[in-house]
Write an enzyme that holds these catalytic residues in place. Structure first.
Site, short mmCIF file in Angstrom:
data_model
loop_
_atom_site.label_atom_id
_atom_site.label_comp_id
_atom_site.label_asym_id
_atom_site.label_seq_id
_atom_site.Cartn_x
_atom_site.Cartn_y
_atom_site.Cartn_z
N GLY A 177 0.81 -1.21 0.00
CA GLY A 177 0.00 0.00 0.00
C GLY A 177 0.84 1.26 0.00
O GLY A 177 1.81 1.39 -0.75
N GLY A 178 0.48 2.20 0.89
CA GLY A 178 1.20 3.47 0.96
C GLY A 178 2.67 3.30 1.28
O GLY A 178 3.48 4.14 0.89
N GLY A 412 18.27 9.52 -34.63
CA GLY A 412 17.91 10.29 -33.45
C GLY A 412 18.54 9.74 -32.18
O GLY A 412 18.78 10.49 -31.23
N ALA A 413 18.83 8.44 -32.17
CA ALA A 413 19.45 7.85 -30.98
C ALA A 413 20.84 8.43 -30.75
O ALA A 413 21.28 8.57 -29.60
CB ALA A 413 19.51 6.34 -31.12
#
Length: 522
Positions: A177-178, A412-413
């Site tokens: 949980g938290g 682009g890499a």
């Protein structure tokens, strides 16, 4: 018998000693036996392993909860299930808190949370790293919303301290949980196989909602978070080796963002040549090798700490030393996906670059990338957005940055992997480098499509045009001739050149524009 002032003082001293001993001993021995039977150490045993011997100074050992109802008023143990304080690691101050699973299962209540809040504030004010040893069952249900508010206070401090002091979470038991969100907000997460798990909803809830049956380890065990989710940076088989690596990591990090990482005199000569690098990287662009072997040749004494080793293995992120100075290495890994960038690799590297930049750790980028991984799933799952995270991290980084193209750097890499155009201070390349929009075969098929199609011998024509394209646009000195590469260097001299370059850049001053904060593509 007449009670004298001296007797009263002795009595008060004895009472204090008794209470502190009760706090130190914790629950009855049966609780310790249960902890050990699960293969887990107690909170105090863990602190003793983490810190230099005899340096731990505990705060609020006598704290108790003040909750009533649901049987809590009858059970008010000292520490309230969390041990907090400070000590040293290799002589340097750190703050630490450890959940005591023997008390309320390590669950967090109001007093428990307030102790952690105070420790986090002290760590920030003192400018020292914070380590949490997590072994707790989440919020204390009997204390209701006050327990939830306690978690909120921890999360807020995690966020405020991010990039200010190193925050390290060590998962040594369940975290549900938290309780799972605080580790996720910290800089590094360690986990131990078989005994530590993290999940927002446990197996019982998963089965009730979705019908899926899953074990605790299969849902949120160490290997799942190390290789699949990427939540865990480091995984170990036992607590002893885990805590030893936490100590090693702390030795590589500064105390806070106003200090430089600790420097130690190097025993490895700064001018050591690296002839092995001539053979480690194959000349053929499609042949695989382990880029960690390259890093091992470059690093002082061949020693480094790999971060996120099991997740996104197509990129390698490590902390090492060059001439005694801590350095972050980001490197494409041709052994996995040919070193192509995908969603997870971009996110992993971006996170590492941001961490290095936060704590004044210079970055060396070793480039051997064929491009971004193609595929419908990559596009639909946001490779553009995730790739932009890495681009943003590099463009935003102000620490010294040096890149080295080992072999290929396409499309682009190439830009994203800390090219000169996005702000690398110095860019080098080995004589084997190929920097281009794409590989020669693909480029020739696009540029000379008609010529190849109209040829009486398409295969021969294609081979000739590919060779011409390589000679004209992909030769090793093309980038250097246009100022996009500062120098083409001999692999044998790489370590020496990197050390000299980073030494020159150590006084770098690069201020960002005035702004509240950027808006990265999260």
């Amino acid at each position: 018998m007449q009670v004298t002032e001296e007797n009263a003082t002795d009595s008060r001293s004895a009472e204090l000693l008794r209470r502190k001993e009760d706090a130190r001993q914790g629950p009855d021995p049966a609780g310790t036996e249960k902890q050990h039977a699960k293969g887990k150490l107690t909170a105090r045993e863990r602190i003793e392993l983490l810190l230099d011997e005899g340096t731990f100074h505990e705060i609020e050992p006598l704290r108790r909860h003040r909750a009533t109802g649901f049987g809590l008023e009858a059970k008010r143990p000292y520490t309230d299930g969390v041990i907090t304080g400070w000590g040293t690691v290799y002589g340097r101050k750190i703050f630490v808190y450890a959940h005591d699973f023997r008390i309320f299962g390590g669950a967090l209540g109001e007093a428990h949370a307030e102790k952690i809040h105070k420790l986090m504030d002290l760590a920030a004010a003192s400018g020292a790293a914070l380590v949490s040893l997590n072994d707790g069952a989440g919020a204390r249900i009997q204390e209701g919303v006050t327990a939830l508010a306690g978690y909120g206070g921890i999360f807020r401090r995690n966020a405020r301290n991010s990039g200010v002091i190193p925050q390290i979470s060590v998962m040594l038991g369940p975290s549900a949980g938290g309780a799972a969100y605080s580790p996720a907000l910290t800089d590094f997460v360690f986990m131990v196989r078989s005994t530590s798990q993290m999940f927002v909803t446990g197996p019982d809830v998963v089965q009730a909602v979705t019908g899926e049956q899953v074990t605790h380890d299969a849902l949120g065990g160490a290997d799942v978070h190390a290789a699949t989710s990427g939540v865990a940076h480091f995984v170990h088989d036992d607590e002893e080796s885990c805590l030893e690596d936490v100590r090693f990591l702390l030795s590589l990090l500064p105390a806070n963002n106003r200090e430089l990482p600790p420097h130690y005199p190097a025993t490895d000569p700064a001018d050591r040549r690296t002839p092995a690098l001539q053979d480690l990287v194959p000349a053929g662009a499609n042949r695989a090798y382990d880029v960690r072997d390259v890093i091992q040749e470059l690093a002082d004494d061949g020693e480094f700490l790999e971060v996120h080793a099991a997740w996104a293995p197509n990129i390698v992120c490590v902390l090492a030393r060059l001439d005694g100075h801590v350095t972050g290495f980001v490197a494409n890994q041709p052994q996995s996906l040919a070193g192509a960038l995908d969603i997870h690799a971009a996110e992993k590297a971006a996170r590492f670059v941001q961490m290095c930049d936060s704590f004044s750790i210079p970055i060396v980028t070793l480039v051997d990338v064929p491009g971004f991984l193609p595929g419908v799933d990559q596009e639909h799952n946001g490779i553009i957005r995730h790739g932009a995270k890495l681009l943003y991290a590099y463009c935003n980084a102000t620490v010294p940055r040096v890149s080295v193209v080992l072999r290929k750097a396409y499309g682009g890499a190439y830009i994203v992997m800390d090219s000169r155009s996005v702000g690398a201070d110095l860019a080098y390349a080995w004589p084997s480098n190929e920097i281009a929009v794409m590989g020669a075969e693909g480029a020739a098929n696009v540029i000379f499509r008609r010529e190849i199609a109209q040829s009486s011998d398409p295969d021969s024509t294609r081979a000739r045009l590919i060779k011409e394209y390589k000679q004209e646009l992909m030769h090793p000195y093309y980038g250097a001739e246009r100022g996009l590469v500062d120098d083409v260097i001999d692999p044998v001299e790489t370590r020496e050149i990197l050390i000299k370059s980073l030494a020159m850049l150590r006084t770098k001053n690069a201020d960002l524009p005035m702004r509240k904060h950027g808006n990265p593509p999260l």
